[in-house]
Design an enzyme around this catalytic site. Structure first.
Site, PDB file in Angstrom:
ATOM      1  N   ASP A  54       0.838  -1.197   0.000  1.00 59.18           N
ATOM      2  CA  ASP A  54       0.000   0.000   0.000  1.00 59.18           C
ATOM      3  C   ASP A  54       0.877   1.252   0.000  1.00 59.18           C
ATOM      4  O   ASP A  54       1.559   1.539   0.984  1.00 59.18           O
ATOM      5  CB  ASP A  54      -0.912  -0.012   1.225  1.00 59.18           C
ATOM      6  CG  ASP A  54      -1.955   1.095   1.189  1.00 59.18           C
ATOM      7  OD1 ASP A  54      -1.944   1.922   0.233  1.00 59.18           O
ATOM      8  OD2 ASP A  54      -2.787   1.138   2.110  1.00 59.18           O
ATOM      9  N   TYR A 144      -1.119  19.007  -3.109  1.00 55.39           N
ATOM     10  CA  TYR A 144      -0.614  18.228  -4.241  1.00 55.39           C
ATOM     11  C   TYR A 144       0.683  18.833  -4.768  1.00 55.39           C
ATOM     12  O   TYR A 144       1.668  18.121  -4.997  1.00 55.39           O
ATOM     13  CB  TYR A 144      -1.680  18.207  -5.337  1.00 55.39           C
ATOM     14  CG  TYR A 144      -1.293  17.420  -6.569  1.00 55.39           C
ATOM     15  CD1 TYR A 144      -1.227  16.032  -6.531  1.00 55.39           C
ATOM     16  CD2 TYR A 144      -1.021  18.065  -7.776  1.00 55.39           C
ATOM     17  CE1 TYR A 144      -0.887  15.301  -7.662  1.00 55.39           C
ATOM     18  CE2 TYR A 144      -0.682  17.340  -8.908  1.00 55.39           C
ATOM     19  CZ  TYR A 144      -0.618  15.957  -8.855  1.00 55.39           C
ATOM     20  OH  TYR A 144      -0.276  15.240  -9.975  1.00 55.39           O
ATOM     21  N   ALA A 146       2.834  20.723  -3.240  1.00 56.36           N
ATOM     22  CA  ALA A 146       3.923  20.542  -2.276  1.00 56.36           C
ATOM     23  C   ALA A 146       4.526  19.140  -2.402  1.00 56.36           C
ATOM     24  O   ALA A 146       5.755  18.968  -2.372  1.00 56.36           O
ATOM     25  CB  ALA A 146       3.420  20.775  -0.855  1.00 56.36           C
ATOM     26  N   LYS A 148       4.565  17.283  -5.038  1.00 55.12           N
ATOM     27  CA  LYS A 148       5.257  17.165  -6.318  1.00 55.12           C
ATOM     28  C   LYS A 148       6.519  18.028  -6.368  1.00 55.12           C
ATOM     29  O   LYS A 148       7.503  17.646  -7.016  1.00 55.12           O
ATOM     30  CB  LYS A 148       4.301  17.536  -7.457  1.00 55.12           C
ATOM     31  CG  LYS A 148       3.167  16.541  -7.645  1.00 55.12           C
ATOM     32  CD  LYS A 148       3.692  15.160  -8.030  1.00 55.12           C
ATOM     33  CE  LYS A 148       2.585  14.217  -8.449  1.00 55.12           C
ATOM     34  NZ  LYS A 148       3.102  12.910  -8.906  1.00 55.12           N
TER      35      LYS A 148
END
Length: 229
Positions: A54, A144, A146, A148
């Site tokens: 996971d 998102y 941050a 990336k």
């Protein structure tokens, strides 16, 4: 025949890349979040191996992998899976921040750590499918973006650390791509979704395979792909 470890092979860009590599006869090790998903991937890509863990729980990936057989040879590690949850800084909860950081950053770091010995042996290639948000952050995209931006830092540091070992590292920054993630983005934005407006996943797959297939005298460090329409 090369061996590729791929996350996100179930849909979108990851599925397009997996299909292309599978069609040309390469060996695939496809990551799945659970056993049921692994069964689906094995049926979709006959002959492929699966690896279950996971990504939302990167601290337990090592434990999960210790109960499975890891490939002896890895020529490329393709980080394509990702999650997104839009919201302003004033809205996003720690849970939303953590989920995006876990899947988009910490899991790729942990997977890379596990497969670096094999990649060093083959002088292999690590590809991080990032996002335009990894270069520019916009209102409502803080969590998102941050994750990336941090993924870019991970790739840049890894490239310098492993250059002497011959490991190539490429970051790909696609713009909006017609995929299930883009459907979710449009839902969160409250906009109607028209896949014809955005990049076909096959086009992004073409750029990734170009980077993988370059002769050893060249290396693509950063590749930006934008909608052409």
């Amino acid at each position: 025949m090369a061996t590729h470890v791929i996350t996100g092979a179930g849909s979108g860009i990851g599925a397009a890349v997996a299909r292309r590599l599978h069609t040309r006869g390469d060996d695939l090790v496809l990551h799945a979040r659970d056993a049921a998903r692994a069964t689906d991937l094995a049926a979709e890509f006959p002959g492929a191996h699966t690896l279950v863990g996971d990504l939302a729980d990167p601290a337990r990936l090592s434990w999960a992998f210790s109960h499975q057989s890891l490939p002896d040879r890895v020529d490329s590690l393709l980080h394509i899976a990702g999650v997104i949850e839009l919201g302003t800084v004033g809205e996003l909860t720690p849970k939303a921040w953590r989920h995006q950081l876990d899947v988009n950053l910490l899991a790729p770091a942990e997977l890379t750590r596990h497969f670096l010995p094999q990649l060093r042996t083959t002088r292999g290639h690590v590809v991080f499918v990032n996002s335009g948000s990894g270069l520019n952050a916009h209102a409502g995209w803080s969590g998102y973006a941050a994750s990336k931006h941090a993924l870019k830092a991970l790739a840049d540091a890894l490239r310098e650390e492993e250059h002497a070992a011959g490991v190539r590292v490429t970051s790909v920054y696609p713009g909006r791509t017609a995929s299930p993630m883009q459907v979710k983005v449009h839902q969160q934005e409250g906009r109607s979704y028209d896949p014809e407006r955005w990049i076909d996943p096959e086009s992004v797959a073409t750029t990734i395979l170009m980077a993988l297939d370059l002769p050893r005298d060249a290396e693509v460090n950063d590749l930006t792909v934008r909608p052409g329409r």
